[in-house]
Design a protein around this motif. Structure first.
Motif, PDB file in Angstrom:
ATOM      1  N   GLY A   1      74.441  44.915 -71.915  1.00 16.37           N
ATOM      2  CA  GLY A   1      75.007  44.560 -70.620  1.00 16.37           C
ATOM      3  C   GLY A   1      76.444  44.117 -70.799  1.00 16.37           C
ATOM      4  N   ASN A   2      77.026  43.695 -69.708  1.00 16.59           N
ATOM      5  CA  ASN A   2      78.431  43.327 -69.698  1.00 16.59           C
ATOM      6  C   ASN A   2      78.587  42.087 -68.821  1.00 16.59           C
ATOM      7  N   PRO A   3      78.252  40.892 -69.326  1.00 19.79           N
ATOM      8  CA  PRO A   3      78.258  39.709 -68.465  1.00 19.79           C
ATOM      9  C   PRO A   3      79.672  39.296 -68.062  1.00 19.79           C
ATOM     10  N   SER A   4      79.809  38.977 -66.807  1.00 17.88           N
ATOM     11  CA  SER A   4      81.091  38.442 -66.333  1.00 17.88           C
ATOM     12  C   SER A   4      81.101  36.940 -66.579  1.00 17.88           C
ATOM     13  N   ILE A   5      82.280  36.370 -66.522  1.00 17.54           N
ATOM     14  CA  ILE A   5      82.392  34.917 -66.674  1.00 17.54           C
ATOM     15  C   ILE A   5      81.636  34.213 -65.559  1.00 17.54           C
TER      16      ILE A   5
ATOM     17  N   THR B   1      78.914  35.255 -64.049  1.00 21.39           N
ATOM     18  CA  THR B   1      77.483  35.310 -64.365  1.00 21.39           C
ATOM     19  C   THR B   1      77.130  34.253 -65.402  1.00 21.39           C
ATOM     20  N   LEU B   2      77.951  34.151 -66.440  1.00 23.72           N
ATOM     21  CA  LEU B   2      77.676  33.163 -67.488  1.00 23.72           C
ATOM     22  C   LEU B   2      77.793  31.736 -66.956  1.00 23.72           C
ATOM     23  N   TRP B   3      78.764  31.484 -66.072  1.00 25.87           N
ATOM     24  CA  TRP B   3      78.873  30.148 -65.479  1.00 25.87           C
ATOM     25  C   TRP B   3      77.641  29.842 -64.627  1.00 25.87           C
ATOM     26  N   ALA B   4      77.202  30.803 -63.845  1.00 27.98           N
ATOM     27  CA  ALA B   4      76.009  30.588 -63.016  1.00 27.98           C
ATOM     28  C   ALA B   4      74.798  30.294 -63.886  1.00 27.98           C
ATOM     29  N   LEU B   5      74.675  31.007 -64.999  1.00 29.47           N
ATOM     30  CA  LEU B   5      73.543  30.772 -65.911  1.00 29.47           C
ATOM     31  C   LEU B   5      73.657  29.416 -66.596  1.00 29.47           C
ATOM     32  N   SER B   6      74.859  29.034 -67.008  1.00 25.73           N
ATOM     33  CA  SER B   6      75.005  27.728 -67.667  1.00 25.73           C
ATOM     34  C   SER B   6      74.681  26.601 -66.691  1.00 25.73           C
ATOM     35  N   THR B   7      75.084  26.760 -65.436  1.00 26.02           N
ATOM     36  CA  THR B   7      74.764  25.747 -64.416  1.00 26.02           C
ATOM     37  C   THR B   7      73.263  25.697 -64.173  1.00 26.02           C
ATOM     38  N   THR B   8      72.646  26.857 -64.036  1.00 26.11           N
ATOM     39  CA  THR B   8      71.202  26.922 -63.801  1.00 26.11           C
ATOM     40  C   THR B   8      70.420  26.308 -64.952  1.00 26.11           C
ATOM     41  N   LEU B   9      70.870  26.563 -66.181  1.00 23.44           N
ATOM     42  CA  LEU B   9      70.165  26.065 -67.370  1.00 23.44           C
ATOM     43  C   LEU B   9      70.595  24.649 -67.750  1.00 23.44           C
ATOM     44  N   ASN B  10      71.556  24.105 -67.010  1.00 26.12           N
ATOM     45  CA  ASN B  10      72.046  22.741 -67.231  1.00 26.12           C
ATOM     46  C   ASN B  10      72.590  22.552 -68.644  1.00 26.12           C
ATOM     47  N   VAL B  11      73.431  23.493 -69.076  1.00 26.36           N
ATOM     48  CA  VAL B  11      74.079  23.411 -70.378  1.00 26.36           C
ATOM     49  C   VAL B  11      75.566  23.691 -70.206  1.00 26.36           C
ATOM     50  N   ASN B  12      76.352  23.235 -71.157  1.00 30.38           N
ATOM     51  CA  ASN B  12      77.770  23.547 -71.147  1.00 30.38           C
ATOM     52  C   ASN B  12      77.953  25.047 -71.342  1.00 30.38           C
ATOM     53  N   PHE B  13      78.965  25.592 -70.695  1.00 35.04           N
ATOM     54  CA  PHE B  13      79.295  27.005 -70.818  1.00 35.04           C
ATOM     55  C   PHE B  13      79.405  27.412 -72.287  1.00 35.04           C
ATOM     56  N   ALA B  14      80.008  26.547 -73.099  1.00 32.10           N
ATOM     57  CA  ALA B  14      80.232  26.852 -74.518  1.00 32.10           C
ATOM     58  C   ALA B  14      78.923  27.111 -75.259  1.00 32.10           C
ATOM     59  N   ARG B  15      77.833  26.478 -74.842  1.00 35.44           N
ATOM     60  CA  ARG B  15      76.547  26.693 -75.528  1.00 35.44           C
ATOM     61  C   ARG B  15      76.061  28.130 -75.400  1.00 35.44           C
ATOM     62  N   LEU B  16      76.576  28.844 -74.406  1.00 36.63           N
ATOM     63  CA  LEU B  16      76.155  30.231 -74.219  1.00 36.63           C
ATOM     64  C   LEU B  16      77.025  31.222 -74.979  1.00 36.63           C
ATOM     65  N   VAL B  17      78.221  30.825 -75.365  1.00 36.39           N
ATOM     66  CA  VAL B  17      79.133  31.788 -75.972  1.00 36.39           C
ATOM     67  C   VAL B  17      79.553  31.448 -77.398  1.00 36.39           C
TER      68      VAL B  17
END
Length: 186
Positions: free
Chosen positions: A49-53, A55-71
């Motif tokens: 896939g090709n995640p946009s920023i 999408t990743l921000w929405a996922l980090s908010t939903t998962l209650n984690v800092n954006f950096a934990r995903l990347v």
């Protein structure tokens, strides 16, 4: 975002799976809460896939984690400090030592300490920064712990959470008293 843009898809995939499982949420529930298609999340967790920023921000908010934990790639996943081998600092007022076992990484809000103390005098701590909470589990011995105005006697295995931003104390009541403290910065 492609693998050459800085955040490899494999890191994002592993982080999304790890954080979704940690949160105890299904793929469908995370997708619904984040406002993305379930198929999109499934592809991201598969490393395609090709995640946009966004999408990743929405996922980090939903998962209650800092954006950096995903990347960011995970850092040291295993840390071992053998008993008695970590550097420690002694109190000047009591037979009390503290050893930092784990400092919170940048952005984290906790530090982990091992306390060793002998009965003699009370170790008094001045208030820490506003919002600090200490979580203590007594390992061995007995101790009087907590807010200076209302300490509690603890035995092995007892847990006490108390505000660290008010005067507090630790007094060993038995030889060989040990405890683990997590200092949480709220």
């Amino acid at each position: 975002m492609s693998p050459n843009d800085g955040a490899p898809l494999a890191i994002i995939a592993a982080a999304l799976q790890r954080e979704r499982h940690r949160a105890g949420l299904s793929l469908a529930e995370v997708a619904r809460r984040a406002g993305i298609a379930k198929s999109t999340l499934s592809q991201l967790e598969a490393g395609v896939g090709n995640p946009s920023i966004e999408t990743l921000w929405a996922l980090s908010t939903t998962l209650n984690v800092n954006f950096a934990r995903l990347v960011e790639p995970p850092r040291n996943t295993v840390t071992l400090v053998r008993a008695g081998s970590g550097p420690s600092v002694a109190s000047g007022t009591a037979d009390y030592r503290t050893a930092l076992l784990s400092a919170g990484p940048p952005g984290a809000r906790r530090d982990l300490y091992l306390i060793t103390a002998e009965p003699d005098r009370t170790h008094r701590s001045a208030p820490h920064a506003a919002g600090v909470v200490e979580h203590l589990v007594l390992g061995t011995g007995r101790a009087l712990v907590g807010p200076a105005e209302d300490p509690v006697e603890l035995g092995p295995g007892d847990y006490l959470g108390y505000p660290g931003d008010i005067p507090h104390l630790f007094r060993a009541l038995a030889p060989g008293t040990t405890a683990v403290i997590v200092s949480e910065h709220i």
